[in-house]
Motif scaffolding. Structure first.
Motif, PDB file in Angstrom:
ATOM      1  N   ARG A 173       0.745  -1.184   0.084  1.00  0.00           N
ATOM      2  CA  ARG A 173       0.061  -0.046   0.060  1.00  0.00           C
ATOM      3  C   ARG A 173       0.871   1.255   0.003  1.00  0.00           C
ATOM      4  O   ARG A 173       0.507   2.140  -0.789  1.00  0.00           O
ATOM      5  CB  ARG A 173      -0.845   0.000   1.297  1.00  0.00           C
ATOM      6  N   SER A 174       2.106   1.200   0.821  1.00  0.00           N
ATOM      7  CA  SER A 174       2.637   2.662   0.861  1.00  0.00           C
ATOM      8  C   SER A 174       3.522   2.560  -0.492  1.00  0.00           C
ATOM      9  O   SER A 174       3.606   3.682  -0.957  1.00  0.00           O
ATOM     10  CB  SER A 174       3.757   2.225   1.829  1.00  0.00           C
ATOM     11  N   ILE A 175       3.963   1.563  -1.268  1.00  0.00           N
ATOM     12  CA  ILE A 175       4.559   1.582  -2.429  1.00  0.00           C
ATOM     13  C   ILE A 175       3.690   2.319  -3.638  1.00  0.00           C
ATOM     14  O   ILE A 175       3.990   2.856  -4.369  1.00  0.00           O
ATOM     15  CB  ILE A 175       5.044   0.213  -2.964  1.00  0.00           C
ATOM     16  N   ALA A 176       2.472   1.642  -3.382  1.00  0.00           N
ATOM     17  CA  ALA A 176       1.400   2.019  -4.450  1.00  0.00           C
ATOM     18  C   ALA A 176       1.001   3.372  -4.202  1.00  0.00           C
ATOM     19  O   ALA A 176       0.804   4.404  -5.098  1.00  0.00           O
ATOM     20  CB  ALA A 176       0.248   1.039  -4.157  1.00  0.00           C
ATOM     21  N   ASP A 177       1.007   4.200  -2.990  1.00  0.00           N
ATOM     22  CA  ASP A 177       0.726   5.591  -2.829  1.00  0.00           C
ATOM     23  C   ASP A 177       1.877   6.322  -3.221  1.00  0.00           C
ATOM     24  O   ASP A 177       1.600   7.444  -3.651  1.00  0.00           O
ATOM     25  CB  ASP A 177       0.410   5.729  -1.358  1.00  0.00           C
ATOM     26  N   GLY A 178       3.008   5.880  -3.089  1.00  0.00           N
ATOM     27  CA  GLY A 178       4.387   7.057  -3.024  1.00  0.00           C
ATOM     28  C   GLY A 178       5.105   6.658  -4.402  1.00  0.00           C
ATOM     29  O   GLY A 178       5.739   7.481  -4.794  1.00  0.00           O
ATOM     30  N   CYS A 179       5.323   5.428  -4.918  1.00  0.00           N
ATOM     31  CA  CYS A 179       5.956   5.233  -5.850  1.00  0.00           C
ATOM     32  C   CYS A 179       5.297   4.704  -7.397  1.00  0.00           C
ATOM     33  O   CYS A 179       4.991   3.571  -7.701  1.00  0.00           O
ATOM     34  CB  CYS A 179       6.813   3.939  -5.687  1.00  0.00           C
ATOM     35  N   ARG A 180       4.578   5.818  -7.936  1.00  0.00           N
ATOM     36  CA  ARG A 180       3.637   5.400  -8.849  1.00  0.00           C
ATOM     37  C   ARG A 180       4.396   5.418 -10.348  1.00  0.00           C
ATOM     38  O   ARG A 180       3.684   4.984 -11.252  1.00  0.00           O
ATOM     39  CB  ARG A 180       2.783   6.715  -8.872  1.00  0.00           C
ATOM     40  N   MET A 181       5.611   5.540 -10.285  1.00  0.00           N
ATOM     41  CA  MET A 181       6.585   5.249 -11.506  1.00  0.00           C
ATOM     42  C   MET A 181       6.782   3.857 -11.547  1.00  0.00           C
ATOM     43  O   MET A 181       7.649   3.561 -12.420  1.00  0.00           O
ATOM     44  CB  MET A 181       7.416   6.245 -11.657  1.00  0.00           C
ATOM     45  N   LEU A 182       6.827   2.880 -10.529  1.00  0.00           N
ATOM     46  CA  LEU A 182       7.187   1.746 -10.428  1.00  0.00           C
ATOM     47  C   LEU A 182       7.029   0.865 -11.652  1.00  0.00           C
ATOM     48  O   LEU A 182       5.912   0.707 -12.054  1.00  0.00           O
ATOM     49  CB  LEU A 182       6.903   0.826  -9.269  1.00  0.00           C
ATOM     50  N   GLU A 183       8.009   0.113 -12.165  1.00  0.00           N
ATOM     51  CA  GLU A 183       8.081  -0.760 -13.594  1.00  0.00           C
ATOM     52  C   GLU A 183       8.103  -2.170 -13.036  1.00  0.00           C
ATOM     53  O   GLU A 183       7.331  -3.004 -13.606  1.00  0.00           O
ATOM     54  CB  GLU A 183       8.874  -0.318 -14.425  1.00  0.00           C
ATOM     55  N   THR A 184       9.118  -2.538 -12.036  1.00  0.00           N
ATOM     56  CA  THR A 184       9.334  -3.942 -11.991  1.00  0.00           C
ATOM     57  C   THR A 184       9.327  -4.005 -10.162  1.00  0.00           C
ATOM     58  O   THR A 184       9.868  -3.043  -9.563  1.00  0.00           O
ATOM     59  CB  THR A 184      10.627  -4.321 -12.287  1.00  0.00           C
ATOM     60  N   LEU A 185       8.768  -5.164  -9.854  1.00  0.00           N
ATOM     61  CA  LEU A 185       8.785  -5.730  -8.295  1.00  0.00           C
ATOM     62  C   LEU A 185       8.932  -6.956  -8.203  1.00  0.00           C
ATOM     63  O   LEU A 185       8.184  -7.850  -8.900  1.00  0.00           O
ATOM     64  CB  LEU A 185       7.182  -5.209  -7.734  1.00  0.00           C
ATOM     65  N   ASN A 186       9.514  -7.225  -7.197  1.00  0.00           N
ATOM     66  CA  ASN A 186       9.856  -8.655  -7.005  1.00  0.00           C
ATOM     67  C   ASN A 186       9.694  -8.980  -5.613  1.00  0.00           C
ATOM     68  O   ASN A 186      10.375  -8.490  -4.740  1.00  0.00           O
ATOM     69  CB  ASN A 186      11.325  -9.007  -7.389  1.00  0.00           C
ATOM     70  N   ILE A 187       8.536  -9.536  -5.420  1.00  0.00           N
ATOM     71  CA  ILE A 187       8.435 -10.004  -4.002  1.00  0.00           C
ATOM     72  C   ILE A 187       8.260 -11.467  -3.747  1.00  0.00           C
ATOM     73  O   ILE A 187       7.272 -12.065  -3.067  1.00  0.00           O
ATOM     74  CB  ILE A 187       6.831  -9.491  -3.433  1.00  0.00           C
ATOM     75  N   SER A 188       9.103 -12.184  -4.259  1.00  0.00           N
ATOM     76  CA  SER A 188       9.157 -13.534  -4.248  1.00  0.00           C
ATOM     77  C   SER A 188       9.087 -14.335  -2.609  1.00  0.00           C
ATOM     78  O   SER A 188       9.889 -13.310  -1.957  1.00  0.00           O
ATOM     79  CB  SER A 188      10.353 -14.414  -5.130  1.00  0.00           C
ATOM     80  N   TRP A 189       8.522 -15.170  -2.356  1.00  0.00           N
ATOM     81  CA  TRP A 189       8.428 -15.833  -1.019  1.00  0.00           C
ATOM     82  C   TRP A 189       8.215 -14.837   0.011  1.00  0.00           C
ATOM     83  O   TRP A 189       8.630 -15.200   1.172  1.00  0.00           O
ATOM     84  CB  TRP A 189      10.210 -16.492  -0.899  1.00  0.00           C
ATOM     85  N   CYS A 190       7.400 -13.976  -0.255  1.00  0.00           N
ATOM     86  CA  CYS A 190       6.833 -13.042   0.955  1.00  0.00           C
ATOM     87  C   CYS A 190       5.545 -13.651   1.048  1.00  0.00           C
ATOM     88  O   CYS A 190       4.463 -13.304   0.558  1.00  0.00           O
ATOM     89  CB  CYS A 190       6.802 -11.656   0.510  1.00  0.00           C
ATOM     90  N   ASP A 191       5.554 -14.678   2.203  1.00  0.00           N
ATOM     91  CA  ASP A 191       4.055 -15.338   2.530  1.00  0.00           C
ATOM     92  C   ASP A 191       3.188 -14.431   3.078  1.00  0.00           C
ATOM     93  O   ASP A 191       2.094 -14.947   3.085  1.00  0.00           O
ATOM     94  CB  ASP A 191       4.643 -16.546   3.431  1.00  0.00           C
ATOM     95  N   ASN A 192       3.364 -13.332   3.656  1.00  0.00           N
ATOM     96  CA  ASN A 192       2.473 -12.616   4.382  1.00  0.00           C
ATOM     97  C   ASN A 192       1.761 -11.621   3.559  1.00  0.00           C
ATOM     98  O   ASN A 192       0.683 -10.788   3.867  1.00  0.00           O
ATOM     99  CB  ASN A 192       3.032 -11.640   5.577  1.00  0.00           C
TER     100      ASN A 192
END
Length: 586
Positions: A173-192
């Motif tokens: 939610r914080s990334i979506a609110d502040g980093c609106r130019m984001l193009e690549t995200l890796n959240i592998s193995w983040c079980d939560n």
């Protein structure tokens, strides 16, 4: 010899003499420190920009001028600390933030497990222009860091949070609110991370094109439900080992019309309906040449974000990649629809899709002219007809072909591959009908091709199998009995025993079939727990020494999932090292 006898100098020799004179006149040998007075600071600074971190630090210890120039922020726009991961602590990151400030664009802290939220708090405030940040395996990083990233780093383009297990939906939610130019995200193995976090991310980051979700067990089949309209820019999606069903793929196909790379390996709940949905919704796939720059930053510091085979021989990112390894329910019906619609596929991994036949390979070969990388390991129904189709249509572009454990591939099929000029790797492990002479002949004809093959020793006689009574040992497959006794899996597995005993891949000898069926089915009527209830005598003996009772002395085996039987079976891979391991354990 007189001076008149000397031949005149050529223009090249005169230029060399002039260059030598200039160098010796600018930098006299007696005083090397004059280089600081001769060369302008801008030129020295440009020279330092080509040095790595270690060379810059050593140059900074030479003199005061070099120290100020080597530690100038313009030389520290891109930093990779993976080599020093064990020694990087909070004070190192504070020094980098203080020295680089707004110059820093790319930072990789991969494996730096000593970094925590307090150090990243000051970093995000001082280095607000950061565009690439890798926190791979920084397990002390929590939602607080992502809050600071969203608060300060509005220019962030690529973020790697692989194995940051403390990350939750609050971070997304914080990334979506502040980093609106984001193009690549890796959240592998983040079980939560749950469905809600992914949906907020897709809604807040409209430019998101690469999303890596490997092993996110908190996601459900409806992760993309309601956000189909936010998938228009998505080009790379990795859901390896996630809970994916036909509903997930249908929602994805409705919105991600520009999808280039899709990884659904180990998602064995999808069926041919998923392939039909992809064939219907992903017809407008674009070429990779328009998006090379989009993926280059992903692989610049962290090659784990993309598979090695996603790159061509010249380093370009492949256009359309489909990875469906271990998706055993898929069959020819779905792949036929997919091959006719997705004609720009360049790499397909169909490992362990045991239900496909030559018709699937022929369909891909005829309709996908750019297909250069094909994985067909453990597809045991394929024959030489598949190779013939590939030679007819992909002869000029085929680069990698994986045929591990394809027992119907013969020497005739192997000999056809020698005409592929770009072939660089060929896997033939455990292809029983491919002879050693054929492989040696192929290697002599194509020395530049990397051929992986294994030839097992001869099967020992039945009398030497450690006292085992009954028919001959099954040469290709043996049961891993230890994996059957895991409590909750016993009722489901015992239902599959009749199918298992009749399946051509797992059918043992007649005597062992009777012994195994009577032993296993005797446990199906009562709940089972290996620590609370004693095993029957035959199973207790096999549990103590499972391999000594069943395996021949000269083989080792590896697990392989057989969907039609519903159990794990063993396949031969190497020679007798495994016996050494067993003797040590006992």
């Amino acid at each position: 010899m007189q001076i008149d006898d000397l031949s005149p100098l050529t223009e090249l020799e005169e230029a060399e003499l002039d260059e030598t004179y200039l160098i010796t006149s600018l930098v006299p040998y007696e005083d090397g420190s004059l280089i600081n007075k001769t060369l302008p600071k801008e030129l020295i600074l440009r020279i330092f920009s080509y040095l790595d971190i270690i060379s810059l630090c050593r140059s900074a210890q030479t003199c005061r001028l070099w120290s100020s120039l080597a530690l100038d922020g313009i030389n520290w726009q891109s930093i990779d600390l993976f080599t020093f991961q064990k020694h990087v602590k909070s004070n190192v990151l504070d020094g980098i933030a203080r020295r680089c400030g707004g110059f820093l664009k790319e930072l990789s802290l991969k494996g730096c497990e000593n970094i925590h939220d307090s150090a990243l708090r000051s970093f995000t405030a001082k280095c607000a222009n950061i565009e690439y940040l890798s926190l791979h395996k920084c397990k002390r990083v929590t939602d607080t860091t992502c809050d600071n990233l969203g608060r300060h780093c509005h220019k962030l383009l690529t973020l790697n949070l692989d194995n940051c297990t403390a990350i939750t939906d609050r971070s997304l939610r914080s990334i979506a609110d502040g980093c609106r130019m984001l193009e690549t995200l890796n959240i592998s193995w983040c079980d939560n991370v749950t469905d809600r976090g992914i949906q907020m991310l897709l809604q807040g980051c409209p430019l998101l094109s690469t999303l890596i979700l490997k092993g996110c067990e908190g996601l459900t089949e409806r992760v993309f439900e309601g956000v189909e309209s936010n998938l228009k820019e998505l080009r790379v999606l990795n859901m390896h080992q996630c809970y994916v069903t036909d509903i997930t793929v249908t929602c994805l196909a409705e919105g991600a019309h520009n999808l280039q790379s899709l990884n659904l390996a180990n998602c064995n709940l999808i069926s041919d309906a998923s392939l039909q949905a992809l064939a219907k919704g992903c017809k407008q796939l674009v070429s990779v040449h328009n998006h090379d720059s989009l993926i280059e930053m992903c692989v610049k510091f962290d090659p784990d974000m993309l598979h090695d085979s996603d790159l061509t021989a010249d380093g370009r990112v492949r256009g359309i990649t489909l990875e469906l390894a271990h998706c055993t329910p898929l069959s020819d019906s779905g792949f036929t629809h997919l091959g006719r619609s997705c004609t720009k596929l360049e790499r397909i991994d169909l490992e362990d899709c045991i239900n496909i036949t030559d018709s699937s390979v022929i369909c891909f070969s005829m309709n996908c002219p750019n297909l250069a990388n094909l994985g067909l390991s453990h597809c045991e129904l394929l024959t030489d007809a598949s190779i013939t189709a590939l030679i007819a249509n992909q002869r000029e572009i085929l680069e990698v072909l994986e045929l591990d454990n394809c027992p119907n591939i013969s020497d005739a099929g192997l000999s056809q591959l020698k005409v592929c000029p770009k072939l660089r790797r060929l896997d033939l492990y455990d292809c029983q009908n491919v002879s050693k002479d054929a492989v040696c002949r192929f290697r002599s004809q194509r020395p530049g091709v990397e051929v992986h093959a294994y030839f097992a020793p001869l099967t020992p006689p039945a009398a030497a199998a450690h006292g085992r009574q009954g028919g001959p040992i099954c040469r290709r497959f043996m049961l891993l009995l230890g994996c059957l006794f895991d409590g909750p899996f016993v009722p489901r597995l015992t239902e599959c025993i009749p199918q298992m005993l009749q399946h051509p891949l797992t059918r043992p000898s007649q005597a062992s079939s009777l012994h195994l069926s009577s032993a296993l089915l005797s446990r199906s009527s009562a709940p089972f727990h290996p620590r609370l209830r004693p095993l029957p005598r035959p199973l207790a003996r096999l549990r103590r020494r499972p391999t000594l009772s069943l395996l021949p002395t000269n083989y080792t085996y590896r697990k392989h999932f057989c969907a039609s039987a519903g159990i794990r079976v063993l396949k031969r891979i190497e020679s007798a090292r495994y016996w050494e391991y067993l003797r040590r354990r006992q």
